[in-house]
Design a protein around this motif. Structure first.
Motif, PDB file in Angstrom:
ATOM      1  N   GLY A  31       2.643   3.489   6.016  1.00  0.00           N
ATOM      2  CA  GLY A  31       3.400   4.188   4.978  1.00  0.00           C
ATOM      3  C   GLY A  31       3.525   3.429   3.681  1.00  0.00           C
ATOM      4  O   GLY A  31       4.449   3.676   2.892  1.00  0.00           O
ATOM      5  N   ILE A  32       2.596   2.503   3.407  1.00  0.00           N
ATOM      6  CA  ILE A  32       2.660   1.648   2.225  1.00  0.00           C
ATOM      7  C   ILE A  32       1.553   2.026   1.250  1.00  0.00           C
ATOM      8  O   ILE A  32       0.414   2.293   1.646  1.00  0.00           O
ATOM      9  N   VAL A  33       1.872   2.010  -0.022  1.00  0.00           N
ATOM     10  CA  VAL A  33       0.909   2.262  -1.080  1.00  0.00           C
ATOM     11  C   VAL A  33      -0.219   1.229  -1.023  1.00  0.00           C
ATOM     12  O   VAL A  33       0.000   0.065  -0.671  1.00  0.00           O
ATOM     13  N   LYS A  34      -1.424   1.625  -1.396  1.00  0.00           N
ATOM     14  CA  LYS A  34      -2.568   0.711  -1.339  1.00  0.00           C
ATOM     15  C   LYS A  34      -2.568  -0.310  -2.467  1.00  0.00           C
ATOM     16  O   LYS A  34      -2.944  -1.466  -2.269  1.00  0.00           O
ATOM     17  N   THR A  35      -2.190   0.115  -3.667  1.00  0.00           N
ATOM     18  CA  THR A  35      -2.267  -0.766  -4.838  1.00  0.00           C
ATOM     19  C   THR A  35      -0.868  -1.229  -5.240  1.00  0.00           C
ATOM     20  O   THR A  35      -0.043  -0.426  -5.687  1.00  0.00           O
ATOM     21  N   ILE A  36      -0.598  -2.531  -5.071  1.00  0.00           N
ATOM     22  CA  ILE A  36       0.713  -3.124  -5.358  1.00  0.00           C
ATOM     23  C   ILE A  36       0.500  -4.516  -5.956  1.00  0.00           C
ATOM     24  O   ILE A  36      -0.319  -5.288  -5.474  1.00  0.00           O
ATOM     25  N   ALA A  37       1.276  -4.855  -6.981  1.00  0.00           N
ATOM     26  CA  ALA A  37       1.216  -6.208  -7.536  1.00  0.00           C
ATOM     27  C   ALA A  37       1.994  -7.193  -6.670  1.00  0.00           C
ATOM     28  O   ALA A  37       1.453  -8.198  -6.203  1.00  0.00           O
ATOM     29  N   ILE A  38       3.294  -6.925  -6.443  1.00  0.00           N
ATOM     30  CA  ILE A  38       4.135  -7.794  -5.625  1.00  0.00           C
ATOM     31  C   ILE A  38       4.877  -6.933  -4.622  1.00  0.00           C
ATOM     32  O   ILE A  38       5.529  -5.955  -4.984  1.00  0.00           O
ATOM     33  N   ALA A  39       4.815  -7.324  -3.344  1.00  0.00           N
ATOM     34  CA  ALA A  39       5.514  -6.586  -2.292  1.00  0.00           C
ATOM     35  C   ALA A  39       6.283  -7.553  -1.410  1.00  0.00           C
ATOM     36  O   ALA A  39       5.772  -8.606  -1.038  1.00  0.00           O
ATOM     37  N   THR A  40       7.527  -7.205  -1.081  1.00  0.00           N
ATOM     38  CA  THR A  40       8.236  -7.887  -0.004  1.00  0.00           C
ATOM     39  C   THR A  40       8.599  -6.812   1.002  1.00  0.00           C
ATOM     40  O   THR A  40       9.323  -5.865   0.703  1.00  0.00           O
ATOM     41  N   ASN A  74      11.419 -13.560 -12.844  1.00  0.00           N
ATOM     42  CA  ASN A  74      10.631 -14.120 -13.942  1.00  0.00           C
ATOM     43  C   ASN A  74       9.124 -13.986 -13.745  1.00  0.00           C
ATOM     44  O   ASN A  74       8.345 -14.831 -14.197  1.00  0.00           O
ATOM     45  N   ASN A  75       8.709 -12.923 -13.066  1.00  0.00           N
ATOM     46  CA  ASN A  75       7.291 -12.657 -12.872  1.00  0.00           C
ATOM     47  C   ASN A  75       6.793 -11.589 -13.844  1.00  0.00           C
ATOM     48  O   ASN A  75       7.561 -10.758 -14.337  1.00  0.00           O
ATOM     49  N   THR A  76       5.491 -11.589 -14.082  1.00  0.00           N
ATOM     50  CA  THR A  76       4.802 -10.437 -14.658  1.00  0.00           C
ATOM     51  C   THR A  76       4.051  -9.759 -13.524  1.00  0.00           C
ATOM     52  O   THR A  76       3.231 -10.396 -12.854  1.00  0.00           O
ATOM     53  N   ALA A  77       4.368  -8.487 -13.288  1.00  0.00           N
ATOM     54  CA  ALA A  77       3.753  -7.736 -12.183  1.00  0.00           C
ATOM     55  C   ALA A  77       3.184  -6.442 -12.742  1.00  0.00           C
ATOM     56  O   ALA A  77       3.928  -5.553 -13.157  1.00  0.00           O
ATOM     57  N   LYS A  78       1.848  -6.341 -12.738  1.00  0.00           N
ATOM     58  CA  LYS A  78       1.179  -5.153 -13.257  1.00  0.00           C
ATOM     59  C   LYS A  78       0.260  -4.574 -12.198  1.00  0.00           C
ATOM     60  O   LYS A  78      -0.601  -5.278 -11.659  1.00  0.00           O
ATOM     61  N   ALA A  79       0.442  -3.292 -11.906  1.00  0.00           N
ATOM     62  CA  ALA A  79      -0.436  -2.566 -10.992  1.00  0.00           C
ATOM     63  C   ALA A  79      -1.044  -1.402 -11.757  1.00  0.00           C
ATOM     64  O   ALA A  79      -0.321  -0.507 -12.223  1.00  0.00           O
ATOM     65  N   LEU A  80      -2.358  -1.406 -11.896  1.00  0.00           N
ATOM     66  CA  LEU A  80      -3.053  -0.466 -12.760  1.00  0.00           C
ATOM     67  C   LEU A  80      -4.209   0.174 -12.006  1.00  0.00           C
ATOM     68  O   LEU A  80      -4.779  -0.428 -11.096  1.00  0.00           O
ATOM     69  N   TYR A  91      -2.639  13.060  -3.824  1.00  0.00           N
ATOM     70  CA  TYR A  91      -1.315  12.463  -3.764  1.00  0.00           C
ATOM     71  C   TYR A  91      -1.405  10.940  -3.833  1.00  0.00           C
ATOM     72  O   TYR A  91      -0.629  10.226  -3.213  1.00  0.00           O
ATOM     73  N   GLY A  92      -2.340  10.467  -4.610  1.00  0.00           N
ATOM     74  CA  GLY A  92      -2.524   9.031  -4.766  1.00  0.00           C
ATOM     75  C   GLY A  92      -1.373   8.386  -5.514  1.00  0.00           C
ATOM     76  O   GLY A  92      -0.777   8.977  -6.410  1.00  0.00           O
ATOM     77  N   SER A  93      -1.063   7.117  -5.135  1.00  0.00           N
ATOM     78  CA  SER A  93       0.081   6.411  -5.705  1.00  0.00           C
ATOM     79  C   SER A  93      -0.285   4.982  -6.085  1.00  0.00           C
ATOM     80  O   SER A  93      -1.172   4.373  -5.492  1.00  0.00           O
ATOM     81  N   ILE A  94       0.451   4.469  -7.056  1.00  0.00           N
ATOM     82  CA  ILE A  94       0.371   3.069  -7.451  1.00  0.00           C
ATOM     83  C   ILE A  94       1.792   2.558  -7.663  1.00  0.00           C
ATOM     84  O   ILE A  94       2.589   3.210  -8.343  1.00  0.00           O
ATOM     85  N   ALA A 137       3.410  -0.224 -14.104  1.00  0.00           N
ATOM     86  CA  ALA A 137       2.525   0.521 -13.206  1.00  0.00           C
ATOM     87  C   ALA A 137       1.882   1.645 -14.014  1.00  0.00           C
ATOM     88  O   ALA A 137       2.547   2.331 -14.790  1.00  0.00           O
ATOM     89  N   LYS A 138       0.558   1.844 -13.798  1.00  0.00           N
ATOM     90  CA  LYS A 138      -0.150   2.828 -14.613  1.00  0.00           C
ATOM     91  C   LYS A 138      -1.316   3.439 -13.852  1.00  0.00           C
ATOM     92  O   LYS A 138      -2.107   2.731 -13.227  1.00  0.00           O
TER      93      LYS A 138
END
Length: 294
Positions: A113-122, A132-138, A148-151, A170-171
């Motif tokens: 049940g988790i998205v495929k494209t992720i910058a940071i995941a816990t 203090n992070n830069t997290a970009k998922a594009l 129904y794709g997700s980022i 996220a983009k």
């Protein structure tokens, strides 16, 4: 650790060691911290993965870990694309620069049940700080947007989580579902002083909180304060099912149970969309909303 490495997998199994990079770059490789390697400090490492089968560039499974000041870049047109993934407790993820380009793929709800494209995941664990992070998922160039794709830029599950002073983006280039910060299944959480951006032609959310039927954790005791949330969702393509929609902050019951004891204060929300909502609080219990600019 110094120098350049290609097609190498580093697995850390020794507890209580400090690994510092000295002009260290890992090309098409990964770092995994084994669950027995408690107390590791990992810093100053650069990881660059392009068009590989690697799913996670930096993965932590050990408690009492610090992941600080690392640089992660990933680019894939298909498959799981995770920059940093944590599954442990008492973890600090700080000062990292994480940029991932991945597919806008559908979620396997019968699986994790988790998205495929992720910058940071816990994903689980207790007492985690993301600061203090830069997290970009594009969306990656030339990748397909599924119906129904997700980022997601930042994905949260667990308890006692602090998300502070991050730049989160996220983009999706096409008609995807975009969640800059997605927190289904988290309790006792502070989300404060972040700059959050979300872009898509179909559906965007700055911050989503709620319960999670997979982990069984109900959303509870969440503070969302002093964040700047920016979003743009305008149709450039024809969508048969809906107009382009945007939500600054949404409390969701998609996990089954209502989110309880939520405080939303002093946030600035700017949503530019065909249909836009600054806040949607659906089925919540004991919610305080004040001093937000929408």
């Amino acid at each position: 650790l110094s120098g350049e490495f290609t097609n190498k997998t580093f697995t850390i199994t020794t507890p209580y060691i400090t690994i510092s990079g000295d002009n260290t770059t890992i090309y098409n490789g990964k770092v995994t911290i084994n669950n027995a390697a408690m107390g590791v400090i990992l810093s100053g490492i650069k990881i660059n993965n392009t068009n590989t089968t690697i799913e996670v560039s930096l993965e932590n499974n050990a408690d009492n870990t610090v992941i600080a000041n690392n640089t992660v870049y990933m680019e894939k047109v298909s498959g799981t694309t995770n920059g940093i993934k944590n599954k442990a407790s008492n973890v600090v993820i700080s000062g990292n620069n994480v940029v991932v380009y991945g597919p806008c793929a559908g979620i396997d709800w019968a699986g994790d049940g988790i998205v495929k494209t992720i910058a940071i995941a816990t994903l689980g664990g207790d007492n985690v700080t993301i600061a203090n992070n830069t997290a970009k998922a594009l969306q990656a160039p030339n990748s397909v947007v599924e119906m129904y794709g997700s980022i997601d830029a930042v994905e949260l599950k667990g308890t006692n989580i602090r998300v502070e002073n991050n730049n989160i983006t996220a983009k999706a280039e096409g008609a995807g579902f975009v969640y800059a910060l997605n927190g289904l299944g988290m309790a006792d959480v502070n989300i404060t002083n972040n700059t959050i951006e979300a872009y898509s032609e179909r559906y965007i959310v700055g911050i989503q909180i709620g319960s999670d039927f997979i982990s069984g954790i109900d959303g509870a005791n969440v503070l969302i304060a002093n964040n700047t949330i920016i979003g743009n969702s305008k149709n450039l393509t024809v969508l048969a099912d809906n107009e382009a929609m945007a939500y600054g902050i949404i409390s969701s019951t998609m996990g089954g149970n209502a989110c309880k004891n939520t405080t939303i204060i002093n946030n600035t929300i700017d949503m530019n969309a065909t249909v836009g909502y600054g806040l949607e609080l659906y089925g919540t219990q004991t919610t305080t909303v004040k001093n937000n600019t929408i």
